[in-house]
Design an enzyme around this catalytic site. Structure first.
Site, PDB file in Angstrom:
ATOM      1  CG  HIS A  12     -17.555  81.285 -36.424  1.00 52.32           C
ATOM      2  ND1 HIS A  12     -18.003  80.703 -35.260  1.00 52.32           N
ATOM      3  CD2 HIS A  12     -16.210  81.117 -36.429  1.00 52.32           C
ATOM      4  CE1 HIS A  12     -16.971  80.196 -34.586  1.00 52.32           C
ATOM      5  NE2 HIS A  12     -15.882  80.444 -35.280  1.00 52.32           N
ATOM      6  CE  LYS A  67      -8.643  63.779 -24.872  1.00 49.50           C
ATOM      7  NZ  LYS A  67      -7.581  64.776 -24.622  1.00 49.50           N
ATOM      8  NE  ARG A  70     -10.751  85.781 -32.782  1.00 50.98           N
ATOM      9  CZ  ARG A  70     -10.876  84.748 -31.980  1.00 50.98           C
ATOM     10  NH1 ARG A  70     -12.031  84.485 -31.419  1.00 50.98           N
ATOM     11  NH2 ARG A  70      -9.846  83.981 -31.701  1.00 50.98           N
ATOM     12  CB  SER A 123     -16.556  78.946 -30.166  1.00 50.41           C
ATOM     13  OG  SER A 123     -16.929  79.249 -31.474  1.00 50.41           O
TER      14      SER A 123
END
Ligand code: PNS
Length: 176
Positions: free
Chosen positions: A19, A43, A92, A130
């Site tokens: 990032h 969530k 990517r 991530s």
């Protein structure tokens, strides 16, 4: 000349070196870049949106033309509210392409005047996501080199709150 503002939307849970690499590249080609954190994407996030914002604020403080913000709802609606004319996304590998193309075309259908701009992070970050960072960290693996040092520390504290407590209680040098 007209200034070009772009948004860089994502979940950033947590922000990775990939990032940061993309933010650095985006900040070079856009006049203003807004890193836009989507609220309520997951969530069960590892970090709250406020925590992610704080990390990204710190990590991007040295870029004069980069701001961090949060948003709810459609990315295109946020982009228009922010007066942006482009959406920045990273690709990517080929595996990202299909999903990114679908999103870019849907966003174009919703707001044809907004352009999606794809950039590639440096190849040493091409396998970092991530989701994998969270998984590796949760299973006890090292996330060094995958995320900035400050994020590594926050992830460690998040997964083992005892570390934070230990740091707070550690006597400062010279003090007993
Ligand atoms: O970090 P991510 O999960 O790859 O980011 C995905 C994100 C936030 C860019 C995407 O899920 C998104 O734009 N969500 C906002 C809702 C929206 O606009 N949906 C339609 C996208 S075509």
């Amino acid at each position: 000349m007209k200034k070009v503002t772009a948004i860089y939307p994502g979940s950033f849970d947590p922000p990775t070196n990939g990032h940061l690499d993309l933010i650095a590249r985006g900040s070079k080609i856009f006049d203003e870049l807004i890193v836009a954190i989507l609220c309520n994407a997951e969530k069960l996030p590892l970090f709250s949106v406020a925590e992610r914002r704080l990390m990204l604020d710190n990590l991007t403080a040295h870029f004069k033309n980069v701001q961090v913000d949060t948003f709810d709802g459609l990315t295109v609606d946020y982009a228009l509210r922010a007066n942006a004319s482009a959406i920045l996304r990273g690709i990517r590998a080929i595996s990202d392409y299909e999903y990114e193309l679908q999103m870019a075309l849907m966003n174009r259908k919703l707001h044809p005047e907004l352009e999606t701009v794809f950039m590639m992070p440096a190849e040493q970050y091409s396998y970092i996501s991530s989701r994998l960072v969270r998984e590796v960290a949760q299973l006890g693996g090292s996330i060094k080199d995958l995320v900035p040092e400050m994020v590594e520390q926050r992830v460690r504290e998040k997964l083992d709150p005892a570390i934070k407590l230990k740091d707070v209680r550690k006597p400062k040098a010279g003090k007993r």
